[in-house]
Scaffold this motif. Structure first.
Motif, PDB file in Angstrom:
ATOM      1  N   SER A   1      51.687  12.225  -9.991  1.00 20.33           N
ATOM      2  CA  SER A   1      51.683  13.567 -10.549  1.00 20.33           C
ATOM      3  C   SER A   1      50.427  14.308 -10.115  1.00 20.33           C
ATOM      4  CB  SER A   1      51.720  13.417 -12.069  1.00 20.33           C
ATOM      5  OG  SER A   1      52.025  14.629 -12.657  1.00 20.33           O
ATOM      6  N   LYS A   2      50.600  15.589  -9.830  1.00 15.19           N
ATOM      7  CA  LYS A   2      49.434  16.426  -9.497  1.00 15.19           C
ATOM      8  C   LYS A   2      48.957  17.087 -10.770  1.00 15.19           C
ATOM      9  CE  LYS A   2      48.718  18.290  -5.587  1.00 15.19           C
ATOM     10  NZ  LYS A   2      49.044  19.589  -5.047  1.00 15.19           N
ATOM     11  N   SER A   3      47.640  17.042 -11.006  1.00 11.11           N
ATOM     12  CA  SER A   3      47.090  17.680 -12.208  1.00 11.11           C
ATOM     13  C   SER A   3      46.088  18.746 -11.788  1.00 11.11           C
ATOM     14  CB  SER A   3      46.365  16.635 -13.060  1.00 11.11           C
ATOM     15  OG  SER A   3      45.214  16.183 -12.359  1.00 11.11           O
ATOM     16  N   VAL A   4      45.722  19.593 -12.737  1.00 10.36           N
ATOM     17  CA  VAL A   4      44.530  20.420 -12.530  1.00 10.36           C
ATOM     18  C   VAL A   4      43.666  20.224 -13.760  1.00 10.36           C
ATOM     19  CG1 VAL A   4      45.690  22.154 -11.096  1.00 10.36           C
ATOM     20  CG2 VAL A   4      45.456  22.579 -13.536  1.00 10.36           C
ATOM     21  N   VAL A   5      42.354  20.341 -13.564  1.00 11.54           N
ATOM     22  CA  VAL A   5      41.473  20.061 -14.694  1.00 11.54           C
ATOM     23  C   VAL A   5      41.549  21.213 -15.703  1.00 11.54           C
ATOM     24  CG1 VAL A   5      39.339  21.021 -13.694  1.00 11.54           C
ATOM     25  CG2 VAL A   5      39.207  19.110 -15.289  1.00 11.54           C
ATOM     26  N   LYS A   6      41.468  20.852 -16.961  1.00 11.94           N
ATOM     27  CA  LYS A   6      41.520  21.844 -18.047  1.00 11.94           C
ATOM     28  C   LYS A   6      40.456  22.911 -17.844  1.00 11.94           C
ATOM     29  CE  LYS A   6      42.665  20.029 -22.575  1.00 11.94           C
ATOM     30  NZ  LYS A   6      42.106  19.319 -23.711  1.00 11.94           N
ATOM     31  N   ALA A   7      40.796  24.149 -18.159  1.00 10.83           N
ATOM     32  CA  ALA A   7      39.829  25.245 -18.005  1.00 10.83           C
ATOM     33  C   ALA A   7      38.669  25.063 -18.992  1.00 10.83           C
ATOM     34  CB  ALA A   7      40.522  26.578 -18.248  1.00 10.83           C
ATOM     35  N   ASN A   8      38.954  24.541 -20.173  1.00  4.02           N
ATOM     36  CA  ASN A   8      37.909  24.199 -21.157  1.00  4.02           C
ATOM     37  C   ASN A   8      38.497  23.133 -22.083  1.00  4.02           C
ATOM     38  OD1 ASN A   8      39.057  25.441 -23.710  1.00  4.02           O
ATOM     39  ND2 ASN A   8      39.077  27.208 -22.340  1.00  4.02           N
TER      40      ASN A   8
ATOM     41  N   HIS B   1      39.312  22.930 -24.967  1.00  4.14           N
ATOM     42  CA  HIS B   1      40.318  23.280 -25.976  1.00  4.14           C
ATOM     43  C   HIS B   1      41.459  24.120 -25.427  1.00  4.14           C
ATOM     44  CE1 HIS B   1      38.001  21.201 -28.872  1.00  4.14           C
ATOM     45  NE2 HIS B   1      36.918  21.842 -28.477  1.00  4.14           N
ATOM     46  N   GLU B   2      41.601  24.112 -24.114  1.00  2.60           N
ATOM     47  CA  GLU B   2      42.734  24.839 -23.538  1.00  2.60           C
ATOM     48  C   GLU B   2      44.025  24.231 -24.094  1.00  2.60           C
ATOM     49  OE1 GLU B   2      44.649  26.256 -19.295  1.00  2.60           O
ATOM     50  OE2 GLU B   2      43.237  24.601 -19.292  1.00  2.60           O
ATOM     51  N   ARG B   3      45.004  25.123 -24.369  1.00  2.00           N
ATOM     52  CA  ARG B   3      46.226  24.650 -25.025  1.00  2.00           C
ATOM     53  C   ARG B   3      47.220  24.112 -24.001  1.00  2.00           C
ATOM     54  NH1 ARG B   3      48.140  28.369 -29.557  1.00  2.00           N
ATOM     55  NH2 ARG B   3      46.503  28.054 -31.070  1.00  2.00           N
ATOM     56  N   VAL B   4      46.884  22.970 -23.435  1.00  2.00           N
ATOM     57  CA  VAL B   4      47.778  22.351 -22.444  1.00  2.00           C
ATOM     58  C   VAL B   4      47.926  20.865 -22.754  1.00  2.00           C
ATOM     59  CG1 VAL B   4      47.293  23.924 -20.525  1.00  2.00           C
ATOM     60  CG2 VAL B   4      45.810  21.958 -20.883  1.00  2.00           C
ATOM     61  N   GLY B   5      48.984  20.280 -22.265  1.00  2.00           N
ATOM     62  CA  GLY B   5      49.175  18.843 -22.406  1.00  2.00           C
ATOM     63  C   GLY B   5      48.368  18.134 -21.327  1.00  2.00           C
ATOM     64  N   VAL B   6      47.732  17.021 -21.696  1.00  2.00           N
ATOM     65  CA  VAL B   6      46.950  16.281 -20.697  1.00  2.00           C
ATOM     66  C   VAL B   6      47.436  14.837 -20.588  1.00  2.00           C
ATOM     67  CG1 VAL B   6      44.829  17.650 -20.838  1.00  2.00           C
ATOM     68  CG2 VAL B   6      45.156  15.747 -22.433  1.00  2.00           C
ATOM     69  N   PHE B   7      47.138  14.250 -19.454  1.00  2.97           N
ATOM     70  CA  PHE B   7      47.526  12.860 -19.228  1.00  2.97           C
ATOM     71  C   PHE B   7      46.634  11.916 -20.021  1.00  2.97           C
ATOM     72  CE2 PHE B   7      49.331  14.837 -15.487  1.00  2.97           C
ATOM     73  CZ  PHE B   7      50.543  14.163 -15.381  1.00  2.97           C
ATOM     74  N   CYS B   8      47.250  10.871 -20.542  1.00  2.00           N
ATOM     75  CA  CYS B   8      46.459   9.798 -21.156  1.00  2.00           C
ATOM     76  C   CYS B   8      47.304   8.530 -21.077  1.00  2.00           C
ATOM     77  CB  CYS B   8      46.152  10.124 -22.618  1.00  2.00           C
ATOM     78  SG  CYS B   8      47.582  10.006 -23.696  1.00  2.00           S
ATOM     79  N   ARG B   9      46.721   7.439 -21.521  1.00  2.00           N
ATOM     80  CA  ARG B   9      47.512   6.224 -21.691  1.00  2.00           C
ATOM     81  C   ARG B   9      47.673   6.060 -23.199  1.00  2.00           C
ATOM     82  NH1 ARG B   9      48.850   2.317 -18.474  1.00  2.00           N
ATOM     83  NH2 ARG B   9      47.435   2.830 -16.793  1.00  2.00           N
TER      84      ARG B   9
ATOM     85  N   GLY C   1      41.072  15.448 -19.332  1.00  2.00           N
ATOM     86  CA  GLY C   1      41.017  16.794 -18.770  1.00  2.00           C
ATOM     87  C   GLY C   1      42.096  17.084 -17.746  1.00  2.00           C
ATOM     88  N   GLU C   2      42.967  16.093 -17.469  1.00  2.00           N
ATOM     89  CA  GLU C   2      43.966  16.321 -16.403  1.00  2.00           C
ATOM     90  C   GLU C   2      45.235  16.949 -16.992  1.00  2.00           C
ATOM     91  OE1 GLU C   2      42.693  15.901 -13.373  1.00  2.00           O
ATOM     92  OE2 GLU C   2      41.024  15.280 -14.646  1.00  2.00           O
ATOM     93  N   SER C   3      45.421  18.221 -16.741  1.00  8.32           N
ATOM     94  CA  SER C   3      46.598  18.901 -17.306  1.00  8.32           C
ATOM     95  C   SER C   3      47.838  18.635 -16.476  1.00  8.32           C
ATOM     96  CB  SER C   3      46.435  20.417 -17.331  1.00  8.32           C
ATOM     97  OG  SER C   3      45.128  20.799 -17.388  1.00  8.32           O
ATOM     98  N   HIS C   4      48.939  18.544 -17.199  1.00  9.02           N
ATOM     99  CA  HIS C   4      50.243  18.356 -16.546  1.00  9.02           C
ATOM    100  C   HIS C   4      50.761  19.721 -16.113  1.00  9.02           C
ATOM    101  CE1 HIS C   4      54.720  18.023 -16.798  1.00  9.02           C
ATOM    102  NE2 HIS C   4      54.452  16.991 -16.034  1.00  9.02           N
ATOM    103  N   ILE C   5      51.070  19.880 -14.828  1.00  9.02           N
ATOM    104  CA  ILE C   5      51.499  21.191 -14.325  1.00  9.02           C
ATOM    105  C   ILE C   5      52.919  21.157 -13.735  1.00  9.02           C
ATOM    106  CG2 ILE C   5      49.184  22.139 -13.958  1.00  9.02           C
ATOM    107  CD1 ILE C   5      49.606  21.434 -10.910  1.00  9.02           C
ATOM    108  N   MET C   6      53.735  20.228 -14.185  1.00 11.25           N
ATOM    109  CA  MET C   6      55.129  20.145 -13.705  1.00 11.25           C
ATOM    110  C   MET C   6      55.191  19.983 -12.201  1.00 11.25           C
ATOM    111  SD  MET C   6      57.489  21.480 -16.229  1.00 11.25           S
ATOM    112  CE  MET C   6      57.034  21.720 -17.927  1.00 11.25           C
ATOM    113  N   CYS C   7      54.377  19.063 -11.712  1.00 11.32           N
ATOM    114  CA  CYS C   7      54.310  18.831 -10.273  1.00 11.32           C
ATOM    115  C   CYS C   7      54.383  17.312 -10.106  1.00 11.32           C
ATOM    116  CB  CYS C   7      52.979  19.412  -9.796  1.00 11.32           C
ATOM    117  SG  CYS C   7      52.717  19.368  -8.041  1.00 11.32           S
TER     118      CYS C   7
END
Ligand code: UTP
Length: 420
Positions: free
Chosen positions: A265-272, A274-282, A312-318
């Motif tokens: 999966s390709k991610s982009v780092v969170k802008a901050n 508390h950005e309202r995005v889903g992030v990768f974790c285990r 900090g790795e946001s999921h971007i549907m990629c």
């Protein structure tokens, strides 16, 4: 006659008596079609989904850990060359296909028609989102001397309009025989009392079952079988509404092959933090995209020894999947989430009601909910300004305005590089 009585009995059992009244008023084809539709509904499942909307979400004690990722920017020249070569070889062998998820309703954007037919106001003339996707694929086809099979998932609602639009625009020059348009599954909408909404066509209103429906729809539509026949080994699945989506990234493909994983999966780092995005974790040992609402605040702010956000790795549907992964997921049920949305309907008097406020639940599964079926996933951190220009809202963040700016800036940078 008995059959109609069975249908009426079922409607009574499940508290859908308003539909009985509508059935009484209908005749001929309309009546038969509504009965046929009712008989196909899994009432038990629908009532379970409705009950879930009333339950409080329980945040369980979960073991949350960070997931490792590779930062594309920080790869050494040798590392990058090695991954790119692996990816390029697979690509040139014709083992790669692309799926575009274009079955969404795009309610936030409010564009009439499929989202891919939205014209982004770039470079004066503008470009349709579908056109931008085609350009991205064509660029790779030329670069690697291939023609990538392209599968477009639509909804029942927007399938005909999508086909018509692409036909009318001659698929923006993409070889038509390499494009397959298929339709995803649907689930009925329920109001706050658990009653089905009736649409203008006098049928129960249904809506796409979420982008997680991609997996089962790939199987049900025969696309998966078609891919197997074509010798496809890797399937990229991306959204229709990211103007900077790179559907072919040989580093991502090479990384998946190199790490021997089934999903990358390709991610982009969170802008901050508390950005309202889903992030990768285990989570509990499996890869997962955790919603910002579920990530404890302290964890959202945690940094590693390099000062990078641990989550900090946001999921971007990629996302990229091996064909075996799609095979496996397409047979497994995913969980459903409910979304409270405004949907028009016909009342018992036959009058159309157009609510301004949300009035009904739509049930969706999410593409990333399948990640936890696997032990591992490989993540490649891309760059926000290169990889992510979403068109979600009519105005403000992630709107046509922000996407236009990001898109134009990106292409300006490419031209600068080319001209150096
Ligand atoms: P979103 O979850 O952002 O939904 O979709 P949306 O429908 O575009 O917009 P809203 O929430 O109604 O405003 C992300 C991607 O998943 C696709 C969309 O088309 C988009 O590419 N999608 C979503 C589907 O293909 N099917 C669905 O049922 C839902």
């Amino acid at each position: 006659m008995d059959k109609i009585q069975d249908t009426i009995d079922t409607l009574k059992v499940y508290n859908q008596t308003h539909i009985i009244k509508i059935l009484e008023k209908l005749e001929g084809k309309q009546k038969t079609e509504l009965i046929e539709q009712i008989n196909k509904i899994d009432f038990h499942q629908m009532m379970e989904l409705y009950d879930n909307t009333k339950k409080e979400i329980q945040i369980k004690e979960n073991k949350i850990e960070p997931l490792p990722y590779l930062d594309k920017e920080k790869l050494s020249i040798e590392q990058k060359e090695e991954l790119d070569m692996l990816g390029e070889v697979a690509l040139r062998k014709g083992e790669y296909a692309v799926v575009t998820m274009a079955g969404g309703q795009g309610t936030r954007l409010g564009h009439i028609g499929p989202k891919g037919t939205f014209k982004l106001d770039v470079y004066g003339k503008g470009k349709y989102l579908f056109e931008i996707l085609v350009e991205n694929l064509k660029e790779s086809n030329t670069k690697y001397d291939i023609i990538i099979p392209w599968y477009i998932m639509t909804s029942k609602e927007n399938n005909a309009a999508t086909k018509k639009f692409l036909e009318k625009n001659n698929y923006f020059g993409y070889p038509k025989e390499y494009v397959t348009i298929f339709t995803q599954g649907e689930l009925p909408l329920l109001d706050t009392d658990g009653k089905f909404l009736i649409g203008k066509d006098m049928k129960i209103k249904e809506a796409s079952d979420g982008n997680g429906g991609t997996y089962s729809s790939l199987r049900a539509s025969g696309c998966l079988a078609d891919m197997k026949e074509k010798g496809i080994k890797w399937i990229f699945i991306g959204s229709v509404d990211n103007a900077l989506l790179k559907m072919v990234d040989i580093t991502l493909l090479g990384m998946a092959i190199n790490e021997g994983v089934q999903i990358a999966s390709k991610s982009v780092v969170k802008a901050n933090p508390h950005e309202r995005v889903g992030v990768f974790c285990r989570m509990n040992g499996h890869p997962k995209v955790i919603e910002y609402t579920e990530l404890p605040e302290k964890m959202a702010e945690e940094v590693d020894e390099n000062g990078e956000l641990k989550y900090g790795e946001s999921h971007i549907m990629c996302n990229l999947f091996s064909i075996e992964a799609i095979e496996k997921i397409s047979k497994e049920p995913l969980m459903y989430h409910s979304a409270f949305k405004a949907n028009s309907y016909i009342d018992e008097e036959g009058k159309e009601i157009i609510p301004k406020e949300p009035n009904s639940y739509k049930f969706e599964s999410f593409i990333f909910d399948a990640f936890e079926f696997f032990d591992d996933i490989a993540i490649l951190r891309g760059k926000r300004e290169d990889d992510f220009a979403p068109v979600k809202n009519r105005e403000g963040v992630d709107s046509p305005k922000t996407a236009k700016e990001l898109y134009e800036k990106y292409w300006e940078r490419q031209n600068v590089i080319v001209n150096v």
